[in-house]
Design an enzyme around this catalytic site. Structure first.
Site, PDB file in Angstrom:
ATOM      1  N   PRO A 176      50.632 -14.029 -17.459  1.00  0.00           N
ATOM      2  CA  PRO A 176      49.920 -12.868 -18.001  1.00  0.00           C
ATOM      3  C   PRO A 176      48.587 -13.292 -18.608  1.00  0.00           C
ATOM      4  O   PRO A 176      48.387 -14.469 -18.947  1.00  0.00           O
ATOM      5  CB  PRO A 176      50.869 -12.348 -19.089  1.00  0.00           C
ATOM      6  CG  PRO A 176      52.203 -12.941 -18.767  1.00  0.00           C
ATOM      7  CD  PRO A 176      51.915 -14.259 -18.130  1.00  0.00           C
ATOM      8  N   CYS A 177      47.683 -12.352 -18.784  1.00  0.00           N
ATOM      9  CA  CYS A 177      46.369 -12.690 -19.321  1.00  0.00           C
ATOM     10  C   CYS A 177      46.503 -13.294 -20.716  1.00  0.00           C
ATOM     11  O   CYS A 177      47.494 -13.084 -21.424  1.00  0.00           O
ATOM     12  CB  CYS A 177      45.473 -11.457 -19.346  1.00  0.00           C
ATOM     13  SG  CYS A 177      45.736 -10.374 -20.756  1.00  0.00           S
ATOM     14  N   LEU A 178      45.487 -14.045 -21.112  1.00  0.00           N
ATOM     15  CA  LEU A 178      45.550 -14.768 -22.378  1.00  0.00           C
ATOM     16  C   LEU A 178      45.644 -13.825 -23.583  1.00  0.00           C
ATOM     17  O   LEU A 178      46.203 -14.200 -24.619  1.00  0.00           O
ATOM     18  CB  LEU A 178      44.329 -15.675 -22.506  1.00  0.00           C
ATOM     19  CG  LEU A 178      44.257 -16.815 -21.483  1.00  0.00           C
ATOM     20  CD1 LEU A 178      42.926 -17.548 -21.596  1.00  0.00           C
ATOM     21  CD2 LEU A 178      45.423 -17.788 -21.651  1.00  0.00           C
TER      22      LEU A 178
END
Length: 274
Positions: A176-178
């Protein structure tokens, strides 16, 4: 949409879905196995009418962008690198529980500004089991989800990736995105995301197959690990990991309360959903 789990990779069903969409296609490619596999399949089925869109931002690891650019060169994709602009959106930066809605809203609006194509996402059946506010953004932008329409889950996506010859990409762990590492309600800051990624990469050098999440909470940093990696680090490499995290976060966020915990999917979402 079909909601049953189908056997096999579902290539014929996926091909049928794509062939039934009239006109040009725009695939949103994040760099993970789902979107990369969809982009690869779409390119092979309908190369003349497919364009890939990859958005860069502080929330997207550089290696994901590098992967996309290399695949575009190797496979001959039409690729457009864009900035979706979510880091200028206060609704996103304030990090509400539905932050992903604003992320995807910016992404799909950006793609729509660049083309008149039907936008496609790599959402699969397993995504329906989790809280995914980005799916509402997709609905509002008339985005289609070929995997969902073809009844394809994560396991089938990985099988399809292997069938397409994508090699190690078929085994890429979920990424998942940071921004998903930052606890709901804590403002998103690019420098914090950079530090989060640096901590995770430093651990991954010694534990490349582990699940590693560096979570920033209100008054502490938590490093979540799968059971095997957690057992290997705590009591043996804990001091070294802690010292490296302190170095990386120096001047950015305090790690005096840094702790190690078992990995929990989505644990940064700690408040009630809207």
């Amino acid at each position: 949409m079909q909601t049953h789990q189908a056997a096999g990779s579902g290539q014929p069903r996926l091909a049928a879905v794509l062939s039934n969409i009239v006109g040009p296609l725009a695939v949103a490619v994040s760099g993970g196995v789902d979107s990369v596999t969809l982009a690869t399949f779409a390119h092979r089925c309908a190369a003349g009418r497919v364009e890939m869109f990859h958005a860069i931002s502080p929330a997207v690891p550089e290696e994901a962008t590098d992967r996309i650019e290399q695949l575009a060169r190797d496979q001959g994709w039409r690729l457009r690198i864009v900035s979706a602009g979510e880091f200028t959106d206060e609704n996103y930066m304030s990090n509400p529980v539905d932050r992903c809605f604003f992320c995807k809203t910016n992404l799909y609006a950006c793609i729509a500004r660049h083309c008149d194509a039907q936008i496609l996402s790599g959402a699969n059946l397993d995504d329906l089991r989790e809280y995914r506010p980005g799916l509402e953004a997709a609905k509002r932008h008339s985005v289609r989800h070929p995997y969902l329409e073809a009844g394809i889950d994560k396991g089938a996506v990985r099988l399809l990736a292997r069938e397409l010859g994508l090699g190690a990409i078929s085994e890429l762990p979920a990424a998942p995105c940071l921004s998903s590492r930052v606890e709901t309600g804590i403002r998103i800051r690019p420098e914090v995301l950079k530090a989060i990624h640096a901590v995770e990469r430093s651990i991954a050098r010694d534990f490349p197959t582990g699940i590693i999440r560096c979570r920033v909470r209100a008054e502490r940093v938590v490093i979540e690990l799968d059971p095997e990696t957690l057992a290997a680090i705590v009591g043996k490499h804990e001091d070294a990991v802690r010292a490296e995290a302190d170095r990386i976060f120096a001047g950015i966020a305090s790690t005096l309360e840094l702790s190690f915990e078992p990995y929990r999917n989505g644990s940064a979402f700690v408040h009630s959903r809207p």
